[in-house]
Design a protein around this motif. Structure first.
Motif, short mmCIF file in Angstrom:
data_model
loop_
_atom_site.label_atom_id
_atom_site.label_comp_id
_atom_site.label_asym_id
_atom_site.label_seq_id
_atom_site.Cartn_x
_atom_site.Cartn_y
_atom_site.Cartn_z
N LYS A 149 4.61 5.98 20.06
CA LYS A 149 4.73 4.62 20.59
C LYS A 149 3.37 3.98 20.86
O LYS A 149 3.27 2.75 20.94
N GLY A 150 2.35 4.82 21.00
CA GLY A 150 1.02 4.29 21.27
C GLY A 150 0.20 3.99 20.03
O GLY A 150 -0.96 3.58 20.14
N VAL A 151 0.76 4.20 18.84
CA VAL A 151 0.03 3.91 17.60
C VAL A 151 -0.23 2.41 17.52
O VAL A 151 0.66 1.58 17.77
N ASP A 152 -1.44 2.06 17.16
CA ASP A 152 -1.82 0.66 17.03
C ASP A 152 -0.94 -0.04 15.99
O ASP A 152 -0.87 0.38 14.83
N ALA A 153 -0.26 -1.08 16.43
CA ALA A 153 0.65 -1.81 15.53
C ALA A 153 -0.09 -2.42 14.34
O ALA A 153 0.50 -2.62 13.28
N ARG A 154 -1.38 -2.71 14.51
CA ARG A 154 -2.14 -3.29 13.40
C ARG A 154 -2.27 -2.32 12.23
O ARG A 154 -2.31 -2.75 11.07
N LEU A 155 -2.35 -1.03 12.54
CA LEU A 155 -2.41 -0.03 11.46
C LEU A 155 -1.11 -0.02 10.66
O LEU A 155 -1.13 0.03 9.42
N ILE A 156 0.00 -0.09 11.37
CA ILE A 156 1.31 -0.09 10.70
C ILE A 156 1.50 -1.37 9.88
O ILE A 156 1.97 -1.33 8.73
N ASN A 157 1.11 -2.51 10.45
CA ASN A 157 1.24 -3.79 9.73
C ASN A 157 0.36 -3.80 8.49
O ASN A 157 0.77 -4.32 7.44
N ALA A 158 -0.83 -3.23 8.60
CA ALA A 158 -1.72 -3.18 7.44
C ALA A 158 -1.11 -2.33 6.33
O ALA A 158 -1.19 -2.69 5.13
N ALA A 159 -0.48 -1.24 6.69
CA ALA A 159 0.17 -0.39 5.69
C ALA A 159 1.34 -1.13 5.04
O ALA A 159 1.56 -1.01 3.83
N HIS A 160 2.09 -1.90 5.84
CA HIS A 160 3.20 -2.70 5.28
C HIS A 160 2.66 -3.72 4.28
O HIS A 160 3.24 -3.91 3.20
N VAL A 161 1.56 -4.36 4.63
CA VAL A 161 0.98 -5.39 3.76
C VAL A 161 0.55 -4.77 2.43
O VAL A 161 0.68 -5.39 1.37
N GLY A 163 2.00 -2.47 0.97
CA GLY A 163 3.18 -2.07 0.21
C GLY A 163 3.61 -0.63 0.42
O GLY A 163 4.38 -0.09 -0.38
N ALA A 164 3.14 0.02 1.50
CA ALA A 164 3.51 1.41 1.75
C ALA A 164 4.97 1.49 2.19
O ALA A 164 5.46 0.65 2.94
N ARG A 165 5.67 2.51 1.71
CA ARG A 165 7.06 2.73 2.10
C ARG A 165 7.11 3.33 3.51
O ARG A 165 6.14 3.92 3.97
N PRO A 166 8.26 3.21 4.21
CA PRO A 166 8.37 3.74 5.58
C PRO A 166 8.04 5.22 5.69
O PRO A 166 7.37 5.63 6.65
N GLY A 167 8.49 6.01 4.71
CA GLY A 167 8.18 7.43 4.77
C GLY A 167 6.70 7.71 4.67
O GLY A 167 6.16 8.55 5.39
#
Length: 263
Positions: A149-161, A163-167
């Motif tokens: 829960k403490g993972v920086d949301a910006r890292l996750i958003n960058a991965a989404h941008v 095109g990384a899959r959820p897995g």
């Protein structure tokens, strides 16, 4: 890390345990002299002599039995703790069910379950394995959930941008970012597992260091009883040191984790 800092780190790793051991030895010696009863409170030299004797007896088998209980119990507990943590953070309805259950059970000591464990499994090695698994779940679960829960949301958003899959995001972004907290949870789990191991073997086990300490206590052989306790302390310290080294090796890129591992 510079050569000078590596030397300082190595010196701390060597001299800090030596100074701690020396302090314990001096305090123990003065306490034994003050009580002046070698049967009730034997001196360190008497205990070390007894340790040599029981090492030639069955102590090695008891150490092996305790390590077996610890390994199996910790393995089950860490597996369940990690699985529940990933489930709770990946699927919100599951988290709403798991979190209250964990918080309800977490304050209950593993020792409190010994009578029930004995009724279910009888006296034997299953009791300490069950209790170690139980107490190991909570530190690894809580720390893993906190880390995820403490993972920086910006890292996750960058991965989404990108095109990384959820897995892939879970494996390559979330898990590495949460790893310092997961390793801390593992270290805490090991600590409570050691404490539970001795109590579980003492009351509900049929082998191991806890059982052996109780055996010597029945014959009022306090020198051998304290020798077993000393072995437990040394093993616990050694395992904790190995985990700190692993933390430092795995988390070189994280200054906070490296600092914690060097404490």
């Amino acid at each position: 890390m510079t050569k000078q800092s590596r030397l300082i780190r190595a010196a701390k790793a060597v001299f800090a345990p030596m100074m701690g051991g020396l302090t314990l030895y001096i305090t123990w010696t003065f306490l034994a002299l003050h009580i002046n009863n070698p049967v009730l409170m034997p001196s360190p030299n008497i205990v070390l002599s007894a340790l040599v004797d029981i090492l030639a007896d069955d102590l090695i088998l008891d150490i092996a039995a305790s390590l077996k209980h610890l390994g199996l119990g910790m393995g089950i507990g860490v597996f369940l703790g990690l699985g529940l943590a990933f489930l709770a953070t990946s699927f919100e309805p599951a988290g709403l069910l798991i979190d209250p259950a964990v918080e309800l059970l977490r304050p209950i000591s593993g020792i409190a379950w010994i009578p029930l464990a004995i009724m279910m499994f009888g006296v034997g090695e299953t009791v300490p394995i069950f209790l170690i698994a139980y107490v190991s779940i909570f530190p690894i679960y809580v720390n893993t959930v906190t880390g995820i829960k403490g993972v920086d949301a910006r890292l996750i958003n960058a991965a989404h941008v990108l095109g990384a899959r959820p897995g892939l995001i879970r494996r390559s972004v979330i898990l590495p970012a949460a790893l310092p907290m997961i390793l801390t949870g593992f270290r805490l789990s090991l600590g409570v597992a050691w404490m539970t191991l001795i109590g579980a073997e003492l009351i509900g086990g049929s082998s191991g260091l806890g059982w052996r300490a109780f055996w010597y206590e029945q014959f009022f052989a306090m020198n051998k009883n304290l020798a077993v306790i000393l072995v437990v302390g040394v093993l616990g310290f050694t395992f904790d040191a190995l985990i700190r080294i692993a933390q430092f090796r795995l988390m070189r890129w994280s200054p906070s984790a490296a600092q914690e591992a060097g404490q």
